[in-house]
Design a protein around this motif. Structure first.
Motif: not given
Length: 219
Positions: A125-136
């Motif tokens: 995941v990108a370092p600046d990704a929103e938490p919701a990105t990993a959550a999905v």
């Protein structure tokens, strides 16, 4: 029996198994520069497709998996194998699914002889990704930034030799997951959030927020 996370992954990925499928496995093996006669351990070998391919290429391959199908049944956090013995250790799309990635990487590194190589492919995941990105994708994996993966490798006493961003493979897999997610969610209830967020996952990969990493490191 497969773990819930692995069962979910199989339902969503289908026979391909992981981003890039068999072609990606071959790319990883080539990047590790394994030679005939080398002793190699495939951690999280699953059904053993990569182990079989290695053996056909003349490599002495041992498969390890938490499920009974592996030649050696073991947890990646505590590998019952001899230290400093292996020319290569590889793990495909595994480390991000584990409870303690750093410990697992250290275990894999422990098996390598001097000059031996560790080959990893995994979701990142990108370092600046929103938490919701990993959550999905949490039902399948817990991706981390490339820097965190590299830090685990270096703490294990290895030197990163090669890094490659395989986002094209990640995007192909994201599209496959989106096509299969609705059906899979009807079979396995915990996949409903993945089905609901499948389009968002595809968009995150397309925008560079999620990707797939190929890494080779040397002891």
């Amino acid at each position: 029996m497969p773990t819930p996370r692995r069962l979910a992954s199989r339902l969503l990925a289908g026979p391909v198994g992981h981003p890039g499928g068999a072609a990606q496995s071959r790319r990883l093996v080539r990047s590790m520069a394994l030679t005939p006669g080398a002793l190699v351990c495939d951690v999280g070998c699953g059904r053993g497709r990569t182990v079989a391919a290695l053996r056909r290429a003349g490599v002495r391959a041992v498969g390890v998996d938490i499920e009974a199908g592996g030649a050696v049944r073991a947890d990646a956090h505590a590998l019952p194998l001899r230290s400093g013995t292996y020319d290569g250790v590889l793990a495909e799309c595994l480390v991000s699914t584990l409870a303690d990635p750093g410990r697992a990487v250290a275990e894999m590194a422990r098996l390598l002889r001097p000059g031996g190589r560790l080959g990893l492919t995994d979701v990142v995941v990108a370092p600046d990704a929103e938490p919701a990105t990993a959550a999905v994708v949490a039902a399948l994996t817990h991706p981390r930034p490339v820097g965190a993966v590299v830090a685990d490798v270096e703490r294990a006493g290895l030197r990163v030799h090669y890094l490659e961003d395989r986002r094209t493979d990640a995007l192909e897999m994201a599209r496959r997951v989106r096509r299969r997610a609705g059906w899979a969610a009807r079979v396995v209830a915990p996949l409903r959030p993945v089905a609901a967020g499948a389009a968002a996952v595809e968009a995150a990969v397309r925008d560079g927020q999620l990707s797939y990493l190929l890494l080779v490191a040397v002891r």
